[in-house]
Structures are given as C-alpha cells and as structure tokens.
Write a protein that holds these residues in place. Structure first.
Motif, PDB file in Angstrom:
ATOM      1  N   LYS A 115      -6.183   4.026 -13.164  1.00  0.00           N
ATOM      2  CA  LYS A 115      -7.027   3.176 -14.287  1.00  0.00           C
ATOM      3  C   LYS A 115      -5.571   3.016 -15.344  1.00  0.00           C
ATOM      4  O   LYS A 115      -6.174   2.145 -16.386  1.00  0.00           O
ATOM      5  CB  LYS A 115      -7.631   4.878 -15.267  1.00  0.00           C
ATOM      6  N   SER A 116      -4.407   3.358 -15.447  1.00  0.00           N
ATOM      7  CA  SER A 116      -3.638   3.635 -16.273  1.00  0.00           C
ATOM      8  C   SER A 116      -3.373   2.142 -15.858  1.00  0.00           C
ATOM      9  O   SER A 116      -2.691   1.030 -17.112  1.00  0.00           O
ATOM     10  CB  SER A 116      -3.266   4.911 -16.552  1.00  0.00           C
ATOM     11  N   PHE A 117      -2.697   2.173 -15.228  1.00  0.00           N
ATOM     12  CA  PHE A 117      -2.454   0.452 -14.055  1.00  0.00           C
ATOM     13  C   PHE A 117      -3.446  -0.459 -14.681  1.00  0.00           C
ATOM     14  O   PHE A 117      -2.803  -1.107 -15.307  1.00  0.00           O
ATOM     15  CB  PHE A 117      -2.182   0.666 -13.000  1.00  0.00           C
ATOM     16  N   ARG A 118      -4.546   0.069 -14.822  1.00  0.00           N
ATOM     17  CA  ARG A 118      -5.464  -1.420 -14.692  1.00  0.00           C
ATOM     18  C   ARG A 118      -6.194  -1.723 -16.207  1.00  0.00           C
ATOM     19  O   ARG A 118      -5.677  -2.558 -16.321  1.00  0.00           O
ATOM     20  CB  ARG A 118      -6.443  -1.588 -14.380  1.00  0.00           C
ATOM     21  N   LYS A 119      -5.305  -0.568 -17.668  1.00  0.00           N
ATOM     22  CA  LYS A 119      -5.626  -0.947 -18.704  1.00  0.00           C
ATOM     23  C   LYS A 119      -4.021  -1.219 -19.222  1.00  0.00           C
ATOM     24  O   LYS A 119      -4.700  -2.835 -20.101  1.00  0.00           O
ATOM     25  CB  LYS A 119      -5.511   0.324 -19.709  1.00  0.00           C
ATOM     26  N   GLU A 120      -3.180  -1.204 -18.355  1.00  0.00           N
ATOM     27  CA  GLU A 120      -1.683  -2.080 -18.948  1.00  0.00           C
ATOM     28  C   GLU A 120      -1.456  -3.877 -18.336  1.00  0.00           C
ATOM     29  O   GLU A 120      -1.085  -3.756 -19.103  1.00  0.00           O
ATOM     30  CB  GLU A 120      -0.822  -0.966 -18.727  1.00  0.00           C
ATOM     31  N   TYR A 121      -2.152  -3.896 -17.415  1.00  0.00           N
ATOM     32  CA  TYR A 121      -1.653  -4.707 -16.881  1.00  0.00           C
ATOM     33  C   TYR A 121      -3.058  -5.643 -16.666  1.00  0.00           C
ATOM     34  O   TYR A 121      -3.250  -6.628 -15.583  1.00  0.00           O
ATOM     35  CB  TYR A 121      -1.074  -4.725 -15.162  1.00  0.00           C
ATOM     36  N   SER A 122      -4.021  -4.739 -16.281  1.00  0.00           N
ATOM     37  CA  SER A 122      -5.492  -5.764 -16.539  1.00  0.00           C
ATOM     38  C   SER A 122      -5.969  -6.275 -15.300  1.00  0.00           C
ATOM     39  O   SER A 122      -6.513  -7.060 -15.026  1.00  0.00           O
ATOM     40  CB  SER A 122      -5.213  -7.829 -17.300  1.00  0.00           C
ATOM     41  N   THR A 123      -4.978  -5.464 -13.976  1.00  0.00           N
ATOM     42  CA  THR A 123      -5.778  -5.387 -12.575  1.00  0.00           C
ATOM     43  C   THR A 123      -5.166  -4.107 -12.296  1.00  0.00           C
ATOM     44  O   THR A 123      -4.510  -3.800 -13.053  1.00  0.00           O
ATOM     45  CB  THR A 123      -4.871  -6.424 -12.030  1.00  0.00           C
ATOM     46  N   THR A 124      -6.185  -3.541 -10.954  1.00  0.00           N
ATOM     47  CA  THR A 124      -5.403  -2.754 -10.179  1.00  0.00           C
ATOM     48  C   THR A 124      -4.621  -3.026  -9.228  1.00  0.00           C
ATOM     49  O   THR A 124      -4.389  -3.737  -9.321  1.00  0.00           O
ATOM     50  CB  THR A 124      -6.611  -2.744  -9.267  1.00  0.00           C
ATOM     51  N   PRO A 125      -4.060  -1.657  -9.045  1.00  0.00           N
ATOM     52  CA  PRO A 125      -2.929  -1.684  -8.181  1.00  0.00           C
ATOM     53  C   PRO A 125      -3.072  -2.396  -7.116  1.00  0.00           C
ATOM     54  O   PRO A 125      -1.961  -3.542  -6.631  1.00  0.00           O
ATOM     55  CB  PRO A 125      -2.711  -0.181  -7.703  1.00  0.00           C
ATOM     56  N   THR A 126      -4.026  -2.672  -6.275  1.00  0.00           N
ATOM     57  CA  THR A 126      -4.690  -3.240  -4.711  1.00  0.00           C
ATOM     58  C   THR A 126      -4.715  -4.714  -5.278  1.00  0.00           C
ATOM     59  O   THR A 126      -4.015  -5.243  -4.628  1.00  0.00           O
ATOM     60  CB  THR A 126      -5.420  -2.690  -4.248  1.00  0.00           C
ATOM     61  N   GLN A 127      -5.681  -5.229  -6.425  1.00  0.00           N
ATOM     62  CA  GLN A 127      -5.267  -6.402  -6.553  1.00  0.00           C
ATOM     63  C   GLN A 127      -3.785  -7.084  -7.195  1.00  0.00           C
ATOM     64  O   GLN A 127      -3.631  -8.217  -6.559  1.00  0.00           O
ATOM     65  CB  GLN A 127      -6.506  -6.943  -7.812  1.00  0.00           C
ATOM     66  N   TYR A 128      -3.443  -6.191  -8.302  1.00  0.00           N
ATOM     67  CA  TYR A 128      -1.648  -6.617  -7.811  1.00  0.00           C
ATOM     68  C   TYR A 128      -0.969  -6.900  -6.776  1.00  0.00           C
ATOM     69  O   TYR A 128      -0.514  -7.960  -6.867  1.00  0.00           O
ATOM     70  CB  TYR A 128      -0.817  -5.722  -8.977  1.00  0.00           C
ATOM     71  N   ARG A 129      -0.673  -6.208  -6.009  1.00  0.00           N
ATOM     72  CA  ARG A 129      -0.334  -5.835  -5.021  1.00  0.00           C
ATOM     73  C   ARG A 129      -0.942  -7.329  -3.518  1.00  0.00           C
ATOM     74  O   ARG A 129      -0.030  -7.913  -3.414  1.00  0.00           O
ATOM     75  CB  ARG A 129      -0.062  -4.988  -3.844  1.00  0.00           C
ATOM     76  N   ASN A 130      -1.763  -7.415  -3.845  1.00  0.00           N
ATOM     77  CA  ASN A 130      -2.717  -8.585  -3.196  1.00  0.00           C
ATOM     78  C   ASN A 130      -1.931 -10.057  -3.561  1.00  0.00           C
ATOM     79  O   ASN A 130      -1.314 -10.815  -2.800  1.00  0.00           O
ATOM     80  CB  ASN A 130      -4.041  -8.437  -3.212  1.00  0.00           C
ATOM     81  N   ARG A 131      -2.326 -10.116  -4.957  1.00  0.00           N
ATOM     82  CA  ARG A 131      -1.654 -11.479  -5.734  1.00  0.00           C
ATOM     83  C   ARG A 131      -0.235 -11.578  -5.704  1.00  0.00           C
ATOM     84  O   ARG A 131       0.156 -12.348  -5.216  1.00  0.00           O
ATOM     85  CB  ARG A 131      -2.127 -11.568  -7.280  1.00  0.00           C
ATOM     86  N   TYR A 132       0.812 -10.845  -5.373  1.00  0.00           N
ATOM     87  CA  TYR A 132       1.813 -10.639  -5.534  1.00  0.00           C
ATOM     88  C   TYR A 132       2.369 -11.262  -4.117  1.00  0.00           C
ATOM     89  O   TYR A 132       3.317 -11.874  -4.112  1.00  0.00           O
ATOM     90  CB  TYR A 132       2.813  -9.242  -5.972  1.00  0.00           C
ATOM     91  N   LEU A 133       1.936 -10.826  -3.029  1.00  0.00           N
ATOM     92  CA  LEU A 133       1.941 -10.686  -1.482  1.00  0.00           C
ATOM     93  C   LEU A 133       1.420 -11.820  -1.346  1.00  0.00           C
ATOM     94  O   LEU A 133       2.442 -12.998  -1.014  1.00  0.00           O
ATOM     95  CB  LEU A 133       1.291 -10.092  -0.895  1.00  0.00           C
ATOM     96  N   LYS A 134       0.744 -12.820  -1.917  1.00  0.00           N
ATOM     97  CA  LYS A 134      -0.408 -14.006  -2.178  1.00  0.00           C
ATOM     98  C   LYS A 134       0.644 -15.117  -2.371  1.00  0.00           C
ATOM     99  O   LYS A 134       1.486 -15.918  -1.937  1.00  0.00           O
ATOM    100  CB  LYS A 134      -1.118 -14.318  -2.332  1.00  0.00           C
ATOM    101  N   MET A 135       1.011 -14.890  -3.741  1.00  0.00           N
ATOM    102  CA  MET A 135       2.408 -16.217  -4.659  1.00  0.00           C
ATOM    103  C   MET A 135       3.737 -15.950  -3.486  1.00  0.00           C
ATOM    104  O   MET A 135       3.773 -16.850  -4.034  1.00  0.00           O
ATOM    105  CB  MET A 135       2.639 -15.332  -5.937  1.00  0.00           C
ATOM    106  N   ASN A 136       3.974 -15.210  -3.368  1.00  0.00           N
ATOM    107  CA  ASN A 136       5.495 -14.802  -2.567  1.00  0.00           C
ATOM    108  C   ASN A 136       5.197 -14.880  -0.747  1.00  0.00           C
ATOM    109  O   ASN A 136       6.436 -14.322  -0.437  1.00  0.00           O
ATOM    110  CB  ASN A 136       6.293 -13.571  -3.080  1.00  0.00           C
ATOM    111  N   LYS A 137       4.399 -15.506  -0.966  1.00  0.00           N
ATOM    112  CA  LYS A 137       4.662 -15.601   0.692  1.00  0.00           C
ATOM    113  C   LYS A 137       5.555 -17.069   1.480  1.00  0.00           C
ATOM    114  O   LYS A 137       5.205 -18.477   0.761  1.00  0.00           O
ATOM    115  CB  LYS A 137       3.200 -15.791   1.255  1.00  0.00           C
TER     116      LYS A 137
END
Length: 137
Positions: A115-137
């Motif tokens: 909840k705190s992560f989502r509030k700070e970064y406007s995304t869930t931790p899982t979504q953040y990781r998935n997007r990060y991994l997708k962008m850095n392949k």
C-alpha cells in the motif's frame, strides 16, 4: 588606567556570525548522525523517533526541528521514503518475493508495504518489477 574593549554583542534576535557558523556545523553533525543511524537500522521495523532521539542524545523538539529544516521532511517521512527507495532497488536487482523485500526494508506487514509503495510510486511492487524487467531486457 582604564582599558576599553569593543565587544560585538549581537542585538536581540541576531546571532553572531561565529555562533551561526558553529550552530550550522552542529546541525550538520546532528543530521549526519541521524542519517547514519537511520541507514544502519533501516531494516528494523521498530525504528522510531524515540529510539533515534535516545541514541543521538538530543531532545525530540530539537531533533524534529533541525531535521525538518535540513531535510525538508519529518523523520518519519524520511525513513519511509528511504525504505521505499531501498525496496525499489531490491525489486530491480533481486529475485526476492514482495514479502521478503517488505521485511528486509523494515515493514512488518507486506500488505501495508504494498500500500505504501503504491502510494509513493503509483504502482504496486509487482507491477513495478515487471515493468522494470520488461524495459531492461
């Protein structure tokens, strides 16, 4: 024989330049100590302002006032932001699951961490990781 000395006494509300420099130096020293303590104990879920003030040896009002003036955030806000930054780094560089990361950065409740992560970064931790991994392949 009478000696006369000229003493520069600051007017009420003014600080002498030397006093101001010394205070500024003391404030920076205090902030450095608080930073060091926070980063050493970032993964400790019991880290609190009370613990910091006892460890540093300064009263709560002084600690909070100087910290807010120097950092532009309260001690609690700063700790939370640093925990979330560290979590973001772990999401990018490790394969730990979300709960493990939550515990590593000092959250005792993975749901509250998310909840705190989502509030700070406007995304869930899982979504953040998935997007990060997708962008850095």
């Amino acid at each position: 024989m009478i000696f006369q000395f000229k003493i520069n006494v600051p007017k009420e509300g003014e600080k002498s330049t030397e006093q101001g420099k010394r205070r500024l130096s003391d404030d920076h020293g205090l902030i450095n100590k608080v930073n060091d303590l926070i980063f050493q104990k970032l993964s400790d879920p019991t880290l609190s302002v009370s613990e910091i003030e006892k460890e540093i040896g300064v009263s709560r009002p002084i600690l909070l006032s100087i910290f807010k003036k120097e950092k532009g955030a309260t001690v609690v806000e700063f700790i939370k932001k640093e925990r979330l930054k560290k979590a973001r780094g772990l999401l990018e560089s490790s394969s730990y699951n979300i709960s493990e990361i939550a515990y590593q950065v000092g959250y005792s409740d993975p749901k509250y961490f998310s909840k705190s992560f989502r509030k700070e970064y406007s995304t869930t931790p899982t979504q953040y990781r998935n997007r990060y991994l997708k962008m850095n392949k």
